[in-house]
Scaffold this motif. Structure first.
Motif, PDB file in Angstrom:
ATOM      1  N   GLY A  49      37.798  35.344  41.935  1.00  0.00           N
ATOM      2  CA  GLY A  49      37.020  34.655  40.891  1.00  0.00           C
ATOM      3  C   GLY A  49      36.963  35.390  39.569  1.00  0.00           C
ATOM      4  N   TRP A  54      31.582  37.495  38.628  1.00  0.00           N
ATOM      5  CA  TRP A  54      30.626  38.452  38.053  1.00  0.00           C
ATOM      6  C   TRP A  54      29.557  37.797  37.177  1.00  0.00           C
ATOM      7  CZ3 TRP A  54      30.852  43.076  40.183  1.00  0.00           C
ATOM      8  CH2 TRP A  54      32.073  43.546  40.670  1.00  0.00           C
ATOM      9  N   ASN A 444      42.719  28.932  25.161  1.00  0.00           N
ATOM     10  CA  ASN A 444      42.229  28.472  26.452  1.00  0.00           C
ATOM     11  C   ASN A 444      42.990  29.296  27.489  1.00  0.00           C
ATOM     12  OD1 ASN A 444      41.225  26.797  28.567  1.00  0.00           O
ATOM     13  ND2 ASN A 444      43.139  25.645  28.481  1.00  0.00           N
TER      14      ASN A 444
HETATM   15  P1  FAD Z   1      39.061  38.130  35.141  1.00  0.00           P
HETATM   16  O1  FAD Z   1      38.584  36.804  35.566  1.00  0.00           O
HETATM   17  O2  FAD Z   1      38.204  38.943  34.264  1.00  0.00           O
HETATM   18  O3  FAD Z   1      39.405  38.939  36.466  1.00  0.00           O
HETATM   19  C1  FAD Z   1      39.757  40.282  36.413  1.00  0.00           C
HETATM   20  C2  FAD Z   1      39.398  40.913  37.728  1.00  0.00           C
HETATM   21  O4  FAD Z   1      39.944  42.233  37.729  1.00  0.00           O
HETATM   22  C3  FAD Z   1      37.900  41.064  37.950  1.00  0.00           C
HETATM   23  O5  FAD Z   1      37.513  40.400  39.112  1.00  0.00           O
HETATM   24  C4  FAD Z   1      37.682  42.566  38.080  1.00  0.00           C
HETATM   25  O6  FAD Z   1      36.741  42.885  39.076  1.00  0.00           O
HETATM   26  C5  FAD Z   1      39.071  43.037  38.465  1.00  0.00           C
HETATM   27  N1  FAD Z   1      39.285  44.431  38.075  1.00  0.00           N
HETATM   28  C6  FAD Z   1      39.176  44.971  36.844  1.00  0.00           C
HETATM   29  N2  FAD Z   1      39.430  46.303  36.903  1.00  0.00           N
HETATM   30  C7  FAD Z   1      39.704  46.583  38.185  1.00  0.00           C
HETATM   31  C8  FAD Z   1      40.039  47.776  38.870  1.00  0.00           C
HETATM   32  N3  FAD Z   1      40.137  48.956  38.234  1.00  0.00           N
HETATM   33  N4  FAD Z   1      40.257  47.701  40.201  1.00  0.00           N
HETATM   34  C9  FAD Z   1      40.163  46.526  40.870  1.00  0.00           C
HETATM   35  N5  FAD Z   1      39.827  45.361  40.266  1.00  0.00           N
HETATM   36  C10 FAD Z   1      39.610  45.404  38.949  1.00  0.00           C
HETATM   37  N6  FAD Z   1      38.068  31.574  28.767  1.00  0.00           N
HETATM   38  C11 FAD Z   1      38.454  30.334  28.411  1.00  0.00           C
HETATM   39  O7  FAD Z   1      39.620  30.144  28.070  1.00  0.00           O
HETATM   40  N7  FAD Z   1      37.601  29.293  28.457  1.00  0.00           N
HETATM   41  C12 FAD Z   1      36.322  29.445  28.859  1.00  0.00           C
HETATM   42  O8  FAD Z   1      35.586  28.478  28.875  1.00  0.00           O
HETATM   43  C13 FAD Z   1      35.875  30.744  29.214  1.00  0.00           C
HETATM   44  N8  FAD Z   1      34.612  30.963  29.630  1.00  0.00           N
HETATM   45  C14 FAD Z   1      34.199  32.252  29.874  1.00  0.00           C
HETATM   46  C15 FAD Z   1      32.885  32.472  30.230  1.00  0.00           C
HETATM   47  C16 FAD Z   1      32.415  33.761  30.425  1.00  0.00           C
HETATM   48  C17 FAD Z   1      30.997  33.984  30.820  1.00  0.00           C
HETATM   49  C18 FAD Z   1      33.283  34.842  30.215  1.00  0.00           C
HETATM   50  C19 FAD Z   1      32.785  36.255  30.379  1.00  0.00           C
HETATM   51  C20 FAD Z   1      34.598  34.629  29.911  1.00  0.00           C
HETATM   52  C21 FAD Z   1      35.077  33.327  29.744  1.00  0.00           C
HETATM   53  N9  FAD Z   1      36.393  33.064  29.436  1.00  0.00           N
HETATM   54  C22 FAD Z   1      36.800  31.792  29.130  1.00  0.00           C
HETATM   55  C23 FAD Z   1      37.383  34.136  29.492  1.00  0.00           C
HETATM   56  C24 FAD Z   1      37.743  34.405  30.982  1.00  0.00           C
HETATM   57  O9  FAD Z   1      37.596  35.766  31.178  1.00  0.00           O
HETATM   58  C25 FAD Z   1      39.139  33.885  31.285  1.00  0.00           C
HETATM   59  O10 FAD Z   1      39.196  32.490  31.039  1.00  0.00           O
HETATM   60  C26 FAD Z   1      39.629  34.095  32.716  1.00  0.00           C
HETATM   61  O11 FAD Z   1      38.628  33.886  33.666  1.00  0.00           O
HETATM   62  C27 FAD Z   1      40.252  35.458  32.879  1.00  0.00           C
HETATM   63  O12 FAD Z   1      40.849  35.548  34.128  1.00  0.00           O
HETATM   64  P2  FAD Z   1      41.579  36.901  34.554  1.00  0.00           P
HETATM   65  O13 FAD Z   1      41.998  36.726  35.950  1.00  0.00           O
HETATM   66  O14 FAD Z   1      42.617  37.244  33.571  1.00  0.00           O
HETATM   67  O15 FAD Z   1      40.464  38.008  34.411  1.00  0.00           O
END
Ligand code: FAD
Ligand code: NAP
Length: 569
Positions: A49, A54, A444
């Motif tokens: 997730g 988080w 996005n």
């Molecule tokens: P993340 O979802 O941040 O996942 C990264 C994961 O890496 C986390 O679970 C973390 O625990 C893990 N991690 C990090 N470091 C380590 C480590 N050293 N060891 C092991 N695990 C680690 N974007 C949009 O485009 N539209 C939206 O509407 C939108 N809404 C958002 C709402 C909120 C509240 C926030 C904070 C952000 C939002 N975003 C939005 C941005 C959002 O972060 C991205 O859309 C997307 O969820 C990112 O996915 P990801 O997998 O790249 O990163």
């Protein structure tokens, strides 16, 4: 490259992926099921997730419409058919359920180590492999290291004097307790007025005895226009999915609608107001796409800024509070505009007080509350909605060391140096999904995530076909990309605000625009051009020796062509 036997104990992988949000899940699926490689994902959280695991604060929901804040037809048309969103902007529990569904549907969990944080990743020049270490003492090796750590996953907790002396409850919105927080009858201080606070404050105010909203900078909040989605909405969207996803890949921000090809001052005042009002009524980020010079021209920008200030004055009954909520110190969209659903009306409530901590800064946290230069606010709960050490904060915490033991943090001491935001010289076989200097947070994000994952997947396939297992950005390609990034940035108003986009929220962080502002559609074409020219700007080779490469500047040349085409049309 070895093939995956995921049910047996294994310590050497083709790839290690860090993170199990949107990025890590899709990357794992591609590595394992498309390429047939062995892969291990490490995730600090206890489930998939990422952001949606988080950020469980009250009111948390996406600001991209749900139907395109998800995986596209690149992952599977069946998944698009079977999943139906219940709201226009889905709330956190629904997005988390969606990502859990994806993990189950593609049987991804078996290759993910949950509750495990990567604390070190060292490249071995002799073997050409990465050694990845975790906080529980595990150590594995991999040919490729892929960061899927998210741009917004390291919380920023300001170092207020006395912070730890507070005797009440305190929470950061980005690490919210799973059991929730009961605000009933409590006095609450919310520090911050970014996208997070704008969602949380109206919810908290419904239960709390009193909420003090501590605002340092007023934001241009746009009407969200959230509403439930009915079966008919679902049918319509599903019927149009192919067109929707095609559009998201071509537009500037990864939305299925693009920036209108007209300037703000080219239309009459009445027409401009009509256009702004129509976008406002439709809700979401449409207001930012009404004219193509809002982010380029100050006068044009001011027309949108004043339109938004007028909406605040309409909704907030006390003119002094309305003025305090009205931004005057930065242009519209140079900080990420929050989407709001009833935020401004919250300040008409008896139990909500807006506190100007620009005029009277927070001096300290006391055992009983927050003390500013002017007053002490006694509270039972402090909510830190103070954001993140974005883009580089989490990457640096991985302890990445490349050739000759050079640390990534050291290498980027004056700001990120990347090629396409995907790779960096001196760190062979390291790929960064939505890394700095890629569109990432200016889009996005699922669209940008899929583009990076698909590009990396094709790159690894080609490497294998050509008998290589090592790839590294050439220094001249990287310099060229950074120069291009800076040039594009300089054409915009983005450097004008003290935003997290430029690192201004973290003391000592180099002030640079971290995401790439050239647009999602354009950026995709540049990356495709690099790949089509046999990975122009990358050196490739075997077992750590990447010697076979050339750089002819195709990304920038393609950018110039596209810019000329755009001007001509
Ligand atoms: P993340 O979802 O941040 O996942 C990264 C994961 O890496 C986390 O679970 C973390 O625990 C893990 N991690 C990090 N470091 C380590 C480590 N050293 N060891 C092991 N695990 C680690 N974007 C949009 O485009 N539209 C939206 O509407 C939108 N809404 C958002 C709402 C909120 C509240 C926030 C904070 C952000 C939002 N975003 C939005 C941005 C959002 O972060 C991205 O859309 C997307 O969820 C990112 O996915 P990801 O997998 O790249 O990163
Ligand atoms: P943010 O935008 O960085 O906002 C942090 C807030 O805390 C700002 O108001 C900031 O004031 C304030 N602050 C920080 N340090 C402070 C200090 N020492 N004293 C007083 N105030 C302080 O963080 P966020 O709201 O968590 O949002 C971060 C990003 O996450 C968003 O921009 C967005 O990309 C993403 N997000 C998305 C959604 C969504 O799409 N639904 C929801 C939430 C978050 P200043 O402005 O003066 O620095």
């Amino acid at each position: 490259m070895s093939h995956a036997h995921t049910d047996q104990v294994q310590e050497d992988f083709d790839a290690v992926v860090v993170g199990a949000g949107f990025s890590g899940l899709y990357m794992l699926h591609r590595l394992r099921d498309t390429l047939g490689l062995s892969a291990r994902v490490f995730e600090a959280g206890d489930d998939v997730g990422g952001t949606w695991y988080w950020n469980r604060y009250p009111g948390a929901r996406c600001d991209s419409e749900s139907y395109f804040y998800s995986f596209s037809d690149r992952l599977s048309e069946d998944l698009l058919e079977e999943w139906t969103w219940s709201e226009r902007f889905a709330a956190q529990p629904e997005i988390l359920r969606y990502l859990q569904h994806v993990a189950d549907r593609y049987d991804l969990r078996k290759d993910i180590r949950f509750g495990t944080r990567v604390v070190g990743a060292e490249y071995d020049d002799a073997t050409g492999r990465w050694t990845v270490r975790t906080d529980d003492g595990e150590q594995v090796t991999a040919t490729f290291l892929i960061t899927a750590v998210g741009c917004l996953s390291t919380t920023n907790l300001p170092d207020f004097p006395g912070r730890d002396s507070f005797r009440g409850e305190w929470y950061h919105t980005g690490a919210w307790p799973h059991e929730g927080v009961d605000f009933t009858g409590k006095r609450v201080a919310v520090i911050g007025t970014g996208a997070t606070a704008v969602q949380a404050v109206p919810e908290i105010a419904q239960d709390a005895a009193h909420v003090y909203v501590l605002q340092r900078t007023a934001n241009y909040d746009i009407a969200g226009g959230n509403r439930p989605m009915d079966a008919e909405d679902g049918r319509k969207i599903k019927a149009e999915y192919r067109d929707i996803w095609k559009a998201t890949r071509e537009t500037a921000f990864g939305f299925p609608y693009d920036v209108a090809p007209r300037t703000a001052l080219s239309v009459s005042d009445e027409e401009r107001q009509r256009i702004f009002h129509e976008a406002w009524e439709r809700g979401g980020f449409r207001l930012g796409t009404t004219f193509n010079d809002l982010l380029l021209d100050e006068e044009a920008n001011e027309t949108a800024a004043e339109f938004l200030r007028a909406r605040i004055r309409e909704r907030v009954t006390d003119p002094e509070i309305a003025e305090l909520l009205s931004p005057r110190d930065h242009p519209f969209f140079t900080k990420r505009p929050p989407l709001e659903n009833g935020y401004y009306e919250t300040f008409n409530r008896e139990n909500v007080t807006l506190v100007n901590v620009r005029a009277a800064p927070i001096r300290e946290i006391t055992p009983t509350g927050v003390r500013t230069a002017e007053a002490e606010y006694e509270v039972d709960v402090i909510v830190y909605a103070t954001g993140f050490d974005a883009m580089t904060g989490t990457l640096f915490k991985l302890g990445i060391r490349g050739r000759e033991g050079l640390g990534l943090e050291e290498r980027w001491a004056d700001g990120p140096h990347t090629y396409l935001g995907l790779a960096t010289h001196g760190f062979p076989n390291l790929f960064m999904i939505t890394g700095p200097q890629s569109p990432s947070v200016l889009s996005n994000m699922p669209v940008s995530i899929e583009q990076h994952v698909d590009w990396i997947t094709d790159c690894l396939r080609r490497l294998g076909e050509q008998g290589y297992d090592t790839i590294e950005a050439l220094p001249e390609a990287e310099d060229d990309w950074v120069a291009h990034h800076d040039e594009v940035t300089a054409t915009t108003l983005l450097p004008r605000a003290n935003s997290w986009w430029v690192g201004a929220n973290i003391p000592g962080k180099p002030r640079r625009l971290y995401p790439y502002a050239g647009g999602v559609g354009v950026y995709r074409l540049l990356c495709d051009e690099v790949a089509a020219r046999d990975y122009d700007g990358f050196a490739r080779g075997k077992s750590g020796a990447a010697t076979n490469g050339r750089f002819s500047g195709v990304a920038r040349a393609r950018y110039r062509e596209l810019a000329e085409e755009a001007t001509a049309s």
